[in-house]
Motif scaffolding. Structure first.
Motif, PDB file in Angstrom:
ATOM      1  N   THR A   1      67.563  72.244  26.058  1.00 50.30           N
ATOM      2  CA  THR A   1      67.841  69.877  26.331  1.00 50.30           C
ATOM      3  C   THR A   1      67.672  69.284  25.525  1.00 50.30           C
ATOM      4  OG1 THR A   1      65.073  70.493  27.112  1.00 50.30           O
ATOM      5  CG2 THR A   1      67.301  70.919  28.738  1.00 50.30           C
ATOM      6  N   GLN A   2      68.075  68.159  25.538  1.00 51.59           N
ATOM      7  CA  GLN A   2      67.854  66.940  24.892  1.00 51.59           C
ATOM      8  C   GLN A   2      68.226  65.865  24.749  1.00 51.59           C
ATOM      9  OE1 GLN A   2      70.772  66.637  20.812  1.00 51.59           O
ATOM     10  NE2 GLN A   2      70.207  64.668  20.679  1.00 51.59           N
ATOM     11  N   ALA A   3      67.217  64.724  24.887  1.00 52.51           N
ATOM     12  CA  ALA A   3      66.673  63.071  25.403  1.00 52.51           C
ATOM     13  C   ALA A   3      67.087  62.033  24.110  1.00 52.51           C
ATOM     14  CB  ALA A   3      65.772  63.179  26.640  1.00 52.51           C
ATOM     15  N   ASN A   4      66.625  61.050  24.660  1.00 53.81           N
ATOM     16  CA  ASN A   4      66.407  60.186  23.729  1.00 53.81           C
ATOM     17  C   ASN A   4      65.486  59.127  23.946  1.00 53.81           C
ATOM     18  OD1 ASN A   4      67.510  58.509  25.462  1.00 53.81           O
ATOM     19  ND2 ASN A   4      69.671  57.655  24.121  1.00 53.81           N
ATOM     20  N   ALA A   5      64.410  58.347  22.923  1.00 55.49           N
ATOM     21  CA  ALA A   5      64.023  57.193  22.799  1.00 55.49           C
ATOM     22  C   ALA A   5      64.592  55.676  22.726  1.00 55.49           C
ATOM     23  CB  ALA A   5      62.765  57.609  22.320  1.00 55.49           C
ATOM     24  N   THR A   6      65.099  54.917  23.274  1.00 52.59           N
ATOM     25  CA  THR A   6      65.442  54.029  23.279  1.00 52.59           C
ATOM     26  C   THR A   6      64.736  52.432  23.493  1.00 52.59           C
ATOM     27  OG1 THR A   6      67.272  54.223  25.006  1.00 52.59           O
ATOM     28  CG2 THR A   6      67.677  55.077  22.957  1.00 52.59           C
ATOM     29  N   ARG A   7      63.994  52.346  24.857  1.00 53.05           N
ATOM     30  CA  ARG A   7      64.020  51.050  24.932  1.00 53.05           C
ATOM     31  C   ARG A   7      62.287  51.385  24.838  1.00 53.05           C
ATOM     32  NH1 ARG A   7      64.569  49.455  31.062  1.00 53.05           N
ATOM     33  NH2 ARG A   7      63.278  46.993  31.676  1.00 53.05           N
ATOM     34  N   ASP A   8      61.534  51.589  25.444  1.00 51.73           N
ATOM     35  CA  ASP A   8      60.217  51.705  24.858  1.00 51.73           C
ATOM     36  C   ASP A   8      60.341  53.377  24.650  1.00 51.73           C
ATOM     37  OD1 ASP A   8      59.737  49.431  27.040  1.00 51.73           O
ATOM     38  OD2 ASP A   8      59.583  50.937  28.675  1.00 51.73           O
ATOM     39  N   ILE A   9      59.509  52.817  22.973  1.00 52.45           N
ATOM     40  CA  ILE A   9      59.802  54.160  22.002  1.00 52.45           C
ATOM     41  C   ILE A   9      58.738  55.058  22.524  1.00 52.45           C
ATOM     42  CG2 ILE A   9      59.690  54.698  19.708  1.00 52.45           C
ATOM     43  CD1 ILE A   9      63.063  53.870  21.032  1.00 52.45           C
ATOM     44  N   ALA A  10      57.241  55.108  22.045  1.00 51.27           N
ATOM     45  CA  ALA A  10      56.267  55.728  22.469  1.00 51.27           C
ATOM     46  C   ALA A  10      56.766  55.976  23.904  1.00 51.27           C
ATOM     47  CB  ALA A  10      55.284  54.695  21.854  1.00 51.27           C
ATOM     48  N   ASP A  11      56.161  55.594  24.831  1.00 52.93           N
ATOM     49  CA  ASP A  11      56.300  56.140  25.679  1.00 52.93           C
ATOM     50  C   ASP A  11      57.505  57.168  25.865  1.00 52.93           C
ATOM     51  OD1 ASP A  11      54.087  54.347  26.382  1.00 52.93           O
ATOM     52  OD2 ASP A  11      55.609  52.694  27.985  1.00 52.93           O
ATOM     53  N   GLU A  12      58.849  56.827  26.101  1.00 52.15           N
ATOM     54  CA  GLU A  12      59.737  57.118  26.371  1.00 52.15           C
ATOM     55  C   GLU A  12      59.170  58.578  25.607  1.00 52.15           C
ATOM     56  OE1 GLU A  12      62.991  55.843  25.421  1.00 52.15           O
ATOM     57  OE2 GLU A  12      62.664  54.154  27.340  1.00 52.15           O
ATOM     58  N   ALA A  13      59.082  58.415  24.482  1.00 45.55           N
ATOM     59  CA  ALA A  13      58.731  59.893  22.996  1.00 45.55           C
ATOM     60  C   ALA A  13      57.838  61.298  23.888  1.00 45.55           C
ATOM     61  CB  ALA A  13      58.414  59.846  21.991  1.00 45.55           C
ATOM     62  N   ALA A  14      57.233  60.326  24.472  1.00 43.86           N
ATOM     63  CA  ALA A  14      55.630  61.159  24.653  1.00 43.86           C
ATOM     64  C   ALA A  14      56.366  61.642  25.960  1.00 43.86           C
ATOM     65  CB  ALA A  14      54.627  60.117  24.790  1.00 43.86           C
ATOM     66  N   ALA A  15      57.266  60.984  27.000  1.00 47.78           N
ATOM     67  CA  ALA A  15      57.215  61.849  28.140  1.00 47.78           C
ATOM     68  C   ALA A  15      58.564  62.721  27.870  1.00 47.78           C
ATOM     69  CB  ALA A  15      57.931  60.635  29.008  1.00 47.78           C
ATOM     70  N   VAL A  16      59.123  62.089  26.971  1.00 46.22           N
ATOM     71  CA  VAL A  16      60.444  63.349  26.571  1.00 46.22           C
ATOM     72  C   VAL A  16      59.495  64.542  26.491  1.00 46.22           C
ATOM     73  CG1 VAL A  16      61.944  64.536  24.712  1.00 46.22           C
ATOM     74  CG2 VAL A  16      61.672  62.454  25.895  1.00 46.22           C
ATOM     75  N   ALA A  17      58.177  64.705  25.561  1.00 50.10           N
ATOM     76  CA  ALA A  17      57.846  65.611  25.002  1.00 50.10           C
ATOM     77  C   ALA A  17      56.880  66.271  26.337  1.00 50.10           C
ATOM     78  CB  ALA A  17      56.586  65.701  23.451  1.00 50.10           C
ATOM     79  N   ALA A  18      56.595  65.885  26.763  1.00 51.99           N
ATOM     80  CA  ALA A  18      55.467  66.447  27.762  1.00 51.99           C
ATOM     81  C   ALA A  18      56.097  67.117  28.644  1.00 51.99           C
ATOM     82  CB  ALA A  18      54.302  64.871  28.340  1.00 51.99           C
ATOM     83  N   SER A  19      57.142  66.534  29.018  1.00 51.76           N
ATOM     84  CA  SER A  19      58.147  66.850  29.276  1.00 51.76           C
ATOM     85  C   SER A  19      58.671  68.554  30.270  1.00 51.76           C
ATOM     86  CB  SER A  19      59.494  66.163  30.523  1.00 51.76           C
ATOM     87  OG  SER A  19      58.607  64.708  30.530  1.00 51.76           O
ATOM     88  N   GLY A  20      58.710  69.090  28.214  1.00 56.26           N
ATOM     89  CA  GLY A  20      59.060  69.960  28.899  1.00 56.26           C
ATOM     90  C   GLY A  20      60.660  70.469  27.774  1.00 56.26           C
ATOM     91  N   ILE A  21      61.175  68.876  27.389  1.00 51.75           N
ATOM     92  CA  ILE A  21      62.477  68.868  27.220  1.00 51.75           C
ATOM     93  C   ILE A  21      62.364  69.185  25.530  1.00 51.75           C
ATOM     94  CG2 ILE A  21      64.363  67.161  26.240  1.00 51.75           C
ATOM     95  CD1 ILE A  21      63.188  65.621  28.392  1.00 51.75           C
ATOM     96  N   ASP A  22      63.283  70.388  24.855  1.00 57.96           N
ATOM     97  CA  ASP A  22      63.386  70.693  23.713  1.00 57.96           C
ATOM     98  C   ASP A  22      63.623  69.445  22.146  1.00 57.96           C
ATOM     99  OD1 ASP A  22      63.399  73.880  25.133  1.00 57.96           O
ATOM    100  OD2 ASP A  22      65.355  72.608  25.314  1.00 57.96           O
ATOM    101  N   LEU A  23      64.401  68.888  21.911  1.00 60.51           N
ATOM    102  CA  LEU A  23      64.879  68.084  21.497  1.00 60.51           C
ATOM    103  C   LEU A  23      64.930  67.057  21.331  1.00 60.51           C
ATOM    104  CD1 LEU A  23      67.680  69.868  20.106  1.00 60.51           C
ATOM    105  CD2 LEU A  23      65.439  70.438  19.489  1.00 60.51           C
ATOM    106  N   LEU A  24      64.604  65.552  20.848  1.00 59.04           N
ATOM    107  CA  LEU A  24      64.233  64.649  21.172  1.00 59.04           C
ATOM    108  C   LEU A  24      64.941  63.643  20.300  1.00 59.04           C
ATOM    109  CD1 LEU A  24      63.058  61.856  21.772  1.00 59.04           C
ATOM    110  CD2 LEU A  24      60.985  62.009  20.947  1.00 59.04           C
TER     111      LEU A  24
END
Length: 281
Positions: A32-55
């Motif tokens: 799985t892959q998601a991105n961070a485009t808006r609230d970069i730090a919050d979104e990046a941290a959420a992606v990592a914590a959610s178990g998504i593989d790639l950012l």
């Protein structure tokens, strides 16, 4: 987590390495892959914590994402408009790779991809629908719905292989075509709007969280953040207005938030002030 050294020579850990991605491809595992485009730090941290593989994140804000997701495999996107010459692209690629980016994504030419790969960088290209180039390919539409067009996309992917890429994004490619291409290339295929046909399924975080007012056909909302954002904004405005009113009505600062002098020290101050001579007489 795997211990690594970054391109900049710093010790780090990663949830995935290129070897892991290639093994997952061979085993038929979907990542799985998601991105961070808006609230970069919050979104990046959420992606990592959610178990998504790639950012993935723009190279311009890579450092924010890395600070929030220190162990995540991060793809740094080098934008086309602000980096024109090969030298500018190379400098930006080296900058983010040195800072710990694990892969460089670009829609630029095969020559650019070859230049970056020659320097030992992991590079991801793009095939299928490339929105920024859609004026030349008939607008925003699904690609690979005919055998000829699917074969043309496969040829584009093979050119990326020859240029030294390690991965390719297949955007809005018919699922059957994406599947056939993925099976015939060693590249890690990242799909957005390409069904189950790719090794990695990519979806924008804004789409996932319901922040996109009109979702594209290939996307699906798994959350509903807008009402929460509206409630947050309403509460922020209420709090700020209450603060302004409290200052104007002299109810803030109050006794709990104000420091005062002991009575004897206050009296001493007043006596001393009374004896002071005016500065200008």
């Amino acid at each position: 987590m795997t211990p690594i050294y970054t391109f900049g020579g710093q010790p780090a850990r990663r949830n995935l390495t290129l070897r892991d991605l290639r093994q997952a491809k061979v085993q038929g595992l979907k990542l799985t892959q998601a991105n961070a485009t808006r609230d970069i730090a919050d979104e990046a941290a959420a992606v990592a914590a959610s178990g998504i593989d790639l950012l993935s994140v723009t190279s311009l804000r890579y450092e924010e994402a890395r600070a929030a997701a220190p162990d995540q495999y991060i793809i740094a996107t080098i934008g086309a408009p602000h980096l024109v010459t090969p030298d500018e692209v190379l400098r930006e690629a080296f900058r983010v790779a040195t800072a710990g980016a694990d892969c460089i994504y670009t829609i630029r030419s095969l020559q650019i991809i070859e230049m970056l790969a020659r320097e030992g960088l992991s590079v991801q290209g793009h095939a299928g629908l490339i929105p920024r180039k859609s004026i030349t390919t008939g607008g925003l539409r699904a690609m690979g719905r005919t055998a000829d067009e699917a074969l043309a996309i496969l040829h584009d992917v093979r050119r990326l292989e020859d240029a030294g890429a390690i991965a390719v994004e297949l955007e809005c490619v018919a699922e059957e075509a994406a599947t056939a291409i993925s099976q015939r290339t060693p590249l890690i295929t990242h799909g957005i709007g390409s069904g189950h046909g790719t090794d990695v399924i990519f979806l924008f975080t804004a789409d996932i969280c319901g922040d996109t007012p009109k979702l594209p056909r290939h996307a699906k909302a798994f959350g509903d953040l807008p009402p929460l954002r509206k409630a947050l904004d309403t509460e922020r405005r209420r709090a700020l207005s209450a603060y302004a009113d409290a200052v104007r009505t002299h109810t803030f600062p109050d006794a709990q938030t104000t420091t005062t002098m002991p009575p004897e020290e206050r009296d001493k101050l007043h006596d001393a002030l009374a004896r002071l001579r005016p500065l200008h007489e």
